[in-house]
Design a protein around this motif. Structure first.
Motif, PDB file in Angstrom:
ATOM      1  N   VAL A  98      -0.993  -2.897  -7.760  1.00 14.46           N
ATOM      2  CA  VAL A  98      -1.766  -2.744  -8.991  1.00 14.46           C
ATOM      3  C   VAL A  98      -1.753  -4.037  -9.797  1.00 14.46           C
ATOM      4  CG1 VAL A  98      -1.978  -1.452 -11.157  1.00 14.46           C
ATOM      5  CG2 VAL A  98      -1.174  -0.284  -9.087  1.00 14.46           C
ATOM      6  N   ASP A  99      -2.931  -4.494 -10.202  1.00  9.95           N
ATOM      7  CA  ASP A  99      -3.035  -5.561 -11.189  1.00  9.95           C
ATOM      8  C   ASP A  99      -2.839  -4.939 -12.572  1.00  9.95           C
ATOM      9  OD1 ASP A  99      -3.633  -7.827  -9.521  1.00  9.95           O
ATOM     10  OD2 ASP A  99      -5.625  -6.994  -9.205  1.00  9.95           O
ATOM     11  N   VAL A 100      -1.779  -5.319 -13.235  1.00 10.78           N
ATOM     12  CA  VAL A 100      -1.383  -4.673 -14.482  1.00 10.78           C
ATOM     13  C   VAL A 100      -2.243  -5.167 -15.639  1.00 10.78           C
ATOM     14  CG1 VAL A 100       0.501  -4.399 -16.143  1.00 10.78           C
ATOM     15  CG2 VAL A 100       0.961  -4.278 -13.667  1.00 10.78           C
ATOM     16  N   VAL A 101      -2.799  -4.229 -16.376  1.00  9.98           N
ATOM     17  CA  VAL A 101      -3.548  -4.528 -17.595  1.00  9.98           C
ATOM     18  C   VAL A 101      -2.627  -4.498 -18.806  1.00  9.98           C
ATOM     19  CG1 VAL A 101      -5.363  -3.668 -19.140  1.00  9.98           C
ATOM     20  CG2 VAL A 101      -5.742  -3.712 -16.663  1.00  9.98           C
ATOM     21  N   ALA A 102      -1.673  -3.550 -18.816  1.00 12.35           N
ATOM     22  CA  ALA A 102      -0.721  -3.444 -19.915  1.00 12.35           C
ATOM     23  C   ALA A 102       0.498  -2.663 -19.457  1.00 12.35           C
ATOM     24  CB  ALA A 102      -1.351  -2.754 -21.124  1.00 12.35           C
ATOM     25  N   ALA A 103       1.615  -2.942 -20.104  1.00 15.31           N
ATOM     26  CA  ALA A 103       2.856  -2.197 -19.887  1.00 15.31           C
ATOM     27  C   ALA A 103       3.392  -1.787 -21.255  1.00 15.31           C
ATOM     28  CB  ALA A 103       3.882  -3.042 -19.144  1.00 15.31           C
ATOM     29  N   ALA A 104       3.922  -0.585 -21.350  1.00 15.28           N
ATOM     30  CA  ALA A 104       4.457  -0.106 -22.629  1.00 15.28           C
ATOM     31  C   ALA A 104       5.924  -0.479 -22.765  1.00 15.28           C
ATOM     32  CB  ALA A 104       4.298   1.405 -22.736  1.00 15.28           C
ATOM     33  N   VAL A 105       6.374  -0.608 -24.012  1.00 18.87           N
ATOM     34  CA  VAL A 105       7.793  -0.789 -24.312  1.00 18.87           C
ATOM     35  C   VAL A 105       8.326   0.557 -24.797  1.00 18.87           C
ATOM     36  CG1 VAL A 105       9.515  -2.046 -25.643  1.00 18.87           C
ATOM     37  CG2 VAL A 105       7.398  -3.191 -24.944  1.00 18.87           C
ATOM     38  N   VAL A 146      -6.143  -0.905  -9.231  1.00 18.48           N
ATOM     39  CA  VAL A 146      -5.616  -1.028  -7.878  1.00 18.48           C
ATOM     40  C   VAL A 146      -6.224  -2.242  -7.187  1.00 18.48           C
ATOM     41  CG1 VAL A 146      -5.520   0.064  -5.595  1.00 18.48           C
ATOM     42  CG2 VAL A 146      -5.147   1.438  -7.664  1.00 18.48           C
ATOM     43  N   ARG A 147      -5.342  -3.097  -6.676  1.00 17.07           N
ATOM     44  CA  ARG A 147      -5.761  -4.273  -5.900  1.00 17.07           C
ATOM     45  C   ARG A 147      -5.899  -3.902  -4.423  1.00 17.07           C
ATOM     46  NH1 ARG A 147      -2.571 -10.067  -5.802  1.00 17.07           N
ATOM     47  NH2 ARG A 147      -3.286 -10.053  -7.976  1.00 17.07           N
ATOM     48  N   SER A 148      -4.925  -3.167  -3.904  1.00 21.00           N
ATOM     49  CA  SER A 148      -4.955  -2.719  -2.512  1.00 21.00           C
ATOM     50  C   SER A 148      -4.132  -1.443  -2.400  1.00 21.00           C
ATOM     51  CB  SER A 148      -4.397  -3.789  -1.571  1.00 21.00           C
ATOM     52  OG  SER A 148      -3.019  -4.018  -1.831  1.00 21.00           O
ATOM     53  N   ALA A 149      -4.434  -0.631  -1.404  1.00 20.50           N
ATOM     54  CA  ALA A 149      -3.721   0.633  -1.237  1.00 20.50           C
ATOM     55  C   ALA A 149      -3.801   1.101   0.213  1.00 20.50           C
ATOM     56  CB  ALA A 149      -4.291   1.709  -2.158  1.00 20.50           C
ATOM     57  N   GLN A 150      -2.714   1.653   0.690  1.00 20.90           N
ATOM     58  CA  GLN A 150      -2.721   2.277   1.996  1.00 20.90           C
ATOM     59  C   GLN A 150      -3.546   3.558   1.930  1.00 20.90           C
ATOM     60  OE1 GLN A 150       1.401   2.798   3.037  1.00 20.90           O
ATOM     61  NE2 GLN A 150       1.832   0.582   2.991  1.00 20.90           N
ATOM     62  N   ARG A 151      -4.260   3.868   2.995  1.00 26.64           N
ATOM     63  CA  ARG A 151      -5.194   4.986   2.983  1.00 26.64           C
ATOM     64  C   ARG A 151      -4.503   6.305   2.625  1.00 26.64           C
ATOM     65  NH1 ARG A 151      -9.220   5.628   7.955  1.00 26.64           N
ATOM     66  NH2 ARG A 151      -9.883   3.662   6.995  1.00 26.64           N
ATOM     67  N   GLY A 164      -5.000 -16.296 -19.517  1.00 26.31           N
ATOM     68  CA  GLY A 164      -5.138 -17.444 -18.650  1.00 26.31           C
ATOM     69  C   GLY A 164      -4.129 -17.504 -17.518  1.00 26.31           C
ATOM     70  N   ALA A 165      -3.191 -16.515 -17.464  1.00 20.72           N
ATOM     71  CA  ALA A 165      -2.192 -16.512 -16.403  1.00 20.72           C
ATOM     72  C   ALA A 165      -2.854 -16.129 -15.084  1.00 20.72           C
ATOM     73  CB  ALA A 165      -1.072 -15.532 -16.730  1.00 20.72           C
ATOM     74  N   THR A 166      -2.280 -16.576 -13.998  1.00 15.72           N
ATOM     75  CA  THR A 166      -2.785 -16.225 -12.668  1.00 15.72           C
ATOM     76  C   THR A 166      -1.715 -15.518 -11.882  1.00 15.72           C
ATOM     77  OG1 THR A 166      -2.096 -18.373 -11.800  1.00 15.72           O
ATOM     78  CG2 THR A 166      -4.345 -18.196 -12.631  1.00 15.72           C
ATOM     79  N   SER A 167      -2.124 -14.685 -10.946  1.00 16.40           N
ATOM     80  CA  SER A 167      -1.167 -13.911 -10.169  1.00 16.40           C
ATOM     81  C   SER A 167      -1.412 -14.084  -8.691  1.00 16.40           C
ATOM     82  CB  SER A 167      -1.250 -12.440 -10.549  1.00 16.40           C
ATOM     83  OG  SER A 167      -2.562 -11.962 -10.373  1.00 16.40           O
TER      84      SER A 167
END
Length: 302
Positions: A29-36, A64-69, A299-302
């Protein structure tokens, strides 16, 4: 990729953004946000021991970036989930998270994806607390701390039980919650500490760590607490200390209830970039009203 890591327990300043390997797994998963969450503060501070160095965080929202079927997810799915960091060792405050599909659900359509990161752990805890309380028509029930992240879900799920429901909130939140009760059709009474007096309840769900309120449960009643560090002394009542379980079906039920308008979800209080994780943790420690989120640095890259 970049992630928020702490190498040793301590104050908020132990949190740093560092480069870590991009993970692989069943669902990436490419994260959009995480909670504290409070559990994150307790983990970072050392109140809850964990192996370090560690990526902090439980809750996330992302794509989701990739996922097993076999997982049922496909690239592009908008999802929310909780990594259960203490058990899995996987933290959510990272640009990319790889996790088992059972820790995720499709994100609600009615909430912006970023803000939906505030829902998973609070929603699961509120739902499971109400289930543990075994509410039924005719019982008098009290939800303590309904204004909080967990309490707002407990209130919504409890309102569907048919019990005679009361919600205990801070005096400053009475107007908000009376409006929510009317708008959401909860059929609940909104109380403050002054209103409790000598009232007694068959069931109390404590979402605020207030064990002294056990005096308001009837003999033979039920007291459910979500707080490890603030439990009442044993007495003539049944005590349930809730340990939340990550369950995909329950997570989907949280999403369904949010989209159906069955629970009142308060707005997110603040959003910080990963690089300001220490400030976000300080805000939660000081008692933030509403959820605090962390988002990848621009501007960060992953």
């Amino acid at each position: 990729m970049r992630a928020v890591v702490f190498a040793r327990p301590g104050p908020p300043d132990v949190l740093h953004v560092v480069d870590v390997p991009t993970p692989e797994g069943a669902v990436v998963v490419d994260v959009v946000a995480a909670a504290v969450n409070p559990v994150d503060v307790a983990t970072r501070s050392g109140l809850i021991p964990t192996r370090t160095p560690a990526v902090i965080g439980w809750d996330l929202a992302g794509v989701v970036r990739s996922a097993q079927r076999a997982t049922g997810f496909v690239p592009g799915d908008r999802v929310i989930g909780t990594t259960a960091q203490l058990g899995t060792g996987i933290g959510s405050t990272a640009e990319v998270v790889a996790i088992d599909g059972g820790f995720l659900a499709q994100a609600p359509a009615s909430v912006p994806l970023r803000d939906a990161a505030a829902l998973p752990l609070a929603g699961l805890t509120g739902l499971q607390a109400v289930r543990a309380a075994a509410l039924a028509p005719g019982l008098r029930a009290l939800v303590i701390g309904a204004q909080g992240a967990v309490g707002q879900f407990a209130a919504g799920f409890a309102a569907r039980s048919g019990a005679h429901l009361s919600l205990l909130v801070r005096a400053t939140d009475v107007a908000t919650w009376r409006g929510a009760v009317e708008d959401f059709g909860y059929g609940a009474e909104v109380l403050t500490d002054v209103d409790l007096k000598d009232q007694r309840f068959d069931v109390i769900i404590d979402c605020a760590g207030r064990p002294e309120t056990v005096r308001h449960v009837v003999a033979g009643g039920t007291y459910v607490s979500i707080t490890t560090f603030a439990l009442p002394d044993p007495g003539d009542f049944t005590l349930h200390h809730l340990g939340v379980e990550v369950d995909a079906a329950d997570l989907r039920e949280v999403v369904r209830a949010v989209d159906a308008g069955e629970v009142f979800v308060q707005p997110v209080a603040a959003v910080y970039p990963f690089g300001e994780a220490a400030a976000a943790h300080r805000r939660v420690e000081q008692g933030s009203r509403g959820k605090v989120l962390l988002v990848p640095d621009p501007g960060a890259t992953s």
